[in-house]
Design a protein around this motif. Structure first.
Motif, PDB file in Angstrom:
ATOM      1  N   GLY A 179      11.693  -0.626   5.209  1.00 23.71           N
ATOM      2  CA  GLY A 179      10.250  -0.508   5.229  1.00 23.71           C
ATOM      3  C   GLY A 179       9.946  -1.002   3.676  1.00 23.71           C
ATOM      4  O   GLY A 179       9.930  -2.278   3.192  1.00 23.71           O
ATOM      5  N   ASP A 180       9.670  -0.035   2.918  1.00 21.82           N
ATOM      6  CA  ASP A 180       9.331  -0.455   1.469  1.00 21.82           C
ATOM      7  C   ASP A 180      10.098  -1.300   0.695  1.00 21.82           C
ATOM      8  O   ASP A 180       9.684  -2.042  -0.147  1.00 21.82           O
ATOM      9  N   ALA A 181      11.244  -0.870   0.682  1.00 24.92           N
ATOM     10  CA  ALA A 181      12.318  -1.585  -0.161  1.00 24.92           C
ATOM     11  C   ALA A 181      12.458  -3.000   0.206  1.00 24.92           C
ATOM     12  O   ALA A 181      12.567  -3.941  -0.476  1.00 24.92           O
ATOM     13  N   ALA A 182      12.361  -3.234   1.622  1.00 24.27           N
ATOM     14  CA  ALA A 182      12.389  -4.560   2.267  1.00 24.27           C
ATOM     15  C   ALA A 182      11.203  -5.343   1.772  1.00 24.27           C
ATOM     16  O   ALA A 182      11.370  -6.633   1.421  1.00 24.27           O
ATOM     17  N   ILE A 183      10.118  -4.998   1.856  1.00 25.14           N
ATOM     18  CA  ILE A 183       8.556  -5.462   1.394  1.00 25.14           C
ATOM     19  C   ILE A 183       8.945  -5.858  -0.178  1.00 25.14           C
ATOM     20  O   ILE A 183       8.445  -7.058  -0.390  1.00 25.14           O
ATOM     21  N   ASN A 184       9.426  -4.939  -0.707  1.00 23.49           N
ATOM     22  CA  ASN A 184       9.251  -5.142  -2.310  1.00 23.49           C
ATOM     23  C   ASN A 184      10.448  -6.513  -2.733  1.00 23.49           C
ATOM     24  O   ASN A 184      10.214  -7.322  -3.397  1.00 23.49           O
ATOM     25  N   ALA A 185      11.610  -6.384  -1.834  1.00 19.57           N
ATOM     26  CA  ALA A 185      12.535  -7.386  -2.024  1.00 19.57           C
ATOM     27  C   ALA A 185      12.142  -8.766  -1.525  1.00 19.57           C
ATOM     28  O   ALA A 185      12.219  -9.727  -2.255  1.00 19.57           O
ATOM     29  N   TRP A 186      11.423  -8.607  -0.453  1.00 21.61           N
ATOM     30  CA  TRP A 186      10.665  -9.985  -0.033  1.00 21.61           C
ATOM     31  C   TRP A 186       9.726 -10.540  -1.147  1.00 21.61           C
ATOM     32  O   TRP A 186       9.930 -11.667  -1.265  1.00 21.61           O
ATOM     33  N   MET A 187       8.884  -9.721  -1.705  1.00 17.47           N
ATOM     34  CA  MET A 187       7.860 -10.116  -2.468  1.00 17.47           C
ATOM     35  C   MET A 187       8.636 -10.581  -3.729  1.00 17.47           C
ATOM     36  O   MET A 187       8.270 -11.678  -4.516  1.00 17.47           O
ATOM     37  N   ASP A 188       9.638  -9.994  -4.300  1.00 19.29           N
ATOM     38  CA  ASP A 188      10.421 -10.258  -5.326  1.00 19.29           C
ATOM     39  C   ASP A 188      11.108 -11.775  -5.275  1.00 19.29           C
ATOM     40  O   ASP A 188      10.910 -12.525  -6.222  1.00 19.29           O
ATOM     41  N   SER A 189      11.443 -11.938  -4.161  1.00 21.51           N
ATOM     42  CA  SER A 189      12.269 -13.275  -3.836  1.00 21.51           C
ATOM     43  C   SER A 189      11.003 -14.286  -3.712  1.00 21.51           C
ATOM     44  O   SER A 189      11.693 -15.688  -3.651  1.00 21.51           O
ATOM     45  N   HIS A 190      10.185 -14.058  -3.315  1.00 18.83           N
ATOM     46  CA  HIS A 190       9.038 -15.035  -2.834  1.00 18.83           C
ATOM     47  C   HIS A 190       7.834 -15.286  -4.124  1.00 18.83           C
ATOM     48  O   HIS A 190       7.079 -16.047  -3.875  1.00 18.83           O
ATOM     49  N   ARG A 236      -0.202  -4.764  -7.212  1.00 17.24           N
ATOM     50  CA  ARG A 236       0.699  -3.802  -7.423  1.00 17.24           C
ATOM     51  C   ARG A 236       1.788  -4.152  -6.877  1.00 17.24           C
ATOM     52  O   ARG A 236       3.225  -3.851  -7.410  1.00 17.24           O
ATOM     53  N   VAL A 237       1.948  -4.539  -5.453  1.00 17.20           N
ATOM     54  CA  VAL A 237       3.179  -4.764  -4.801  1.00 17.20           C
ATOM     55  C   VAL A 237       3.554  -6.185  -5.109  1.00 17.20           C
ATOM     56  O   VAL A 237       4.995  -6.156  -5.324  1.00 17.20           O
ATOM     57  N   TYR A 238       2.882  -7.186  -5.498  1.00 20.05           N
ATOM     58  CA  TYR A 238       3.279  -8.333  -5.639  1.00 20.05           C
ATOM     59  C   TYR A 238       4.155  -8.369  -7.182  1.00 20.05           C
ATOM     60  O   TYR A 238       5.114  -8.850  -7.046  1.00 20.05           O
ATOM     61  N   LEU A 239       3.790  -7.432  -7.878  1.00 16.67           N
ATOM     62  CA  LEU A 239       4.361  -7.561  -9.432  1.00 16.67           C
ATOM     63  C   LEU A 239       5.383  -6.494  -9.046  1.00 16.67           C
ATOM     64  O   LEU A 239       6.332  -6.340 -10.165  1.00 16.67           O
ATOM     65  N   GLY A 240       5.590  -5.615  -8.038  1.00 18.38           N
ATOM     66  CA  GLY A 240       6.763  -5.123  -7.916  1.00 18.38           C
ATOM     67  C   GLY A 240       6.797  -3.541  -8.738  1.00 18.38           C
ATOM     68  O   GLY A 240       7.868  -2.990  -8.859  1.00 18.38           O
TER      69      GLY A 240
END
Length: 185
Positions: free
Chosen positions: A1-12, A139-143
């Motif tokens: 969930g949350d960790a996967a979304i943050n990892a995806w944002m961080d990689s993109h 806030r999510v985009y910046l991690g």
């Protein structure tokens, strides 16, 4: 969930995106503080103490609510937060998401009450939704937050906004229906 979304944002994410969303994020904290202060000063200069109290209580109460919730939940920030956080606090709920929902929402309601043209009212609401949404997304985009931190911030802010505006409307009706007393002649 949350960790996967943050990892995806961080990689993109990109450097340009980080620059843009850092500025958008500022709208949810330092810029918000300035605009709330300007609103309070403007209302006070007009001796509109009713609106001073409405903005102050919704903004200040929301800040207190957010602080209490952060200490209740003690949720750690995402690992990616270190890049943008100089002195990290707890992650849940997002303060910027909560602040934008309650403080910007309150001022938006007060402003919307002054605008009578339907098209402008709709534009105000849509503009407010866009700003609040962009702040949360930043806030999510910046991690620095998980998606659920932002959703929790929006929810807490919306609940506090409803309580605050409900109290404001109740007080408004009470003042409008207050019996006037005739001055002794």
């Amino acid at each position: 969930g949350d960790a996967a979304i943050n990892a995806w944002m961080d990689s993109h994410n990109t450097e340009l995106g980080e620059t843009i969303f850092t500025w958008v994020s500022y709208i949810g904290a330092p810029v918000l503080a300035v605009t709330v202060t300007i609103s309070l000063i403007a209302f006070a200069r007009r001796h509109d103490w009713f609106h001073v109290w409405a903005v102050a209580l919704v903004t200040g109460g929301g800040l207190l609510l957010s602080t209490i919730l952060k200490f209740v939940f003690h949720r750690a920030r995402p690992l990616t937060a270190a890049e943008f956080m100089t002195h990290p606090t707890y992650s849940f709920p997002s303060g910027q998401a909560r602040n934008s929902m309650s403080a910007d929402g309150c001022r938006l309601v007060l402003l919307r009450d002054q605008v009578h043209e339907r098209g402008r009212r709709v534009a105000l609401v849509l503009g407010g939704i866009a700003v609040i949404g962009a702040i949360g997304f930043s806030r999510v985009y910046l991690g620095v937050h998980f998606l659920t931190d932002v959703l929790g911030g929006w929810l807490a802010g919306a609940v506090w906004l409803i309580v605050g505006i409900g109290g404001y409307r109740f007080a408004q009706r009470r003042l409008a229906h207050r019996p006037t007393t005739a001055s002794p002649g």
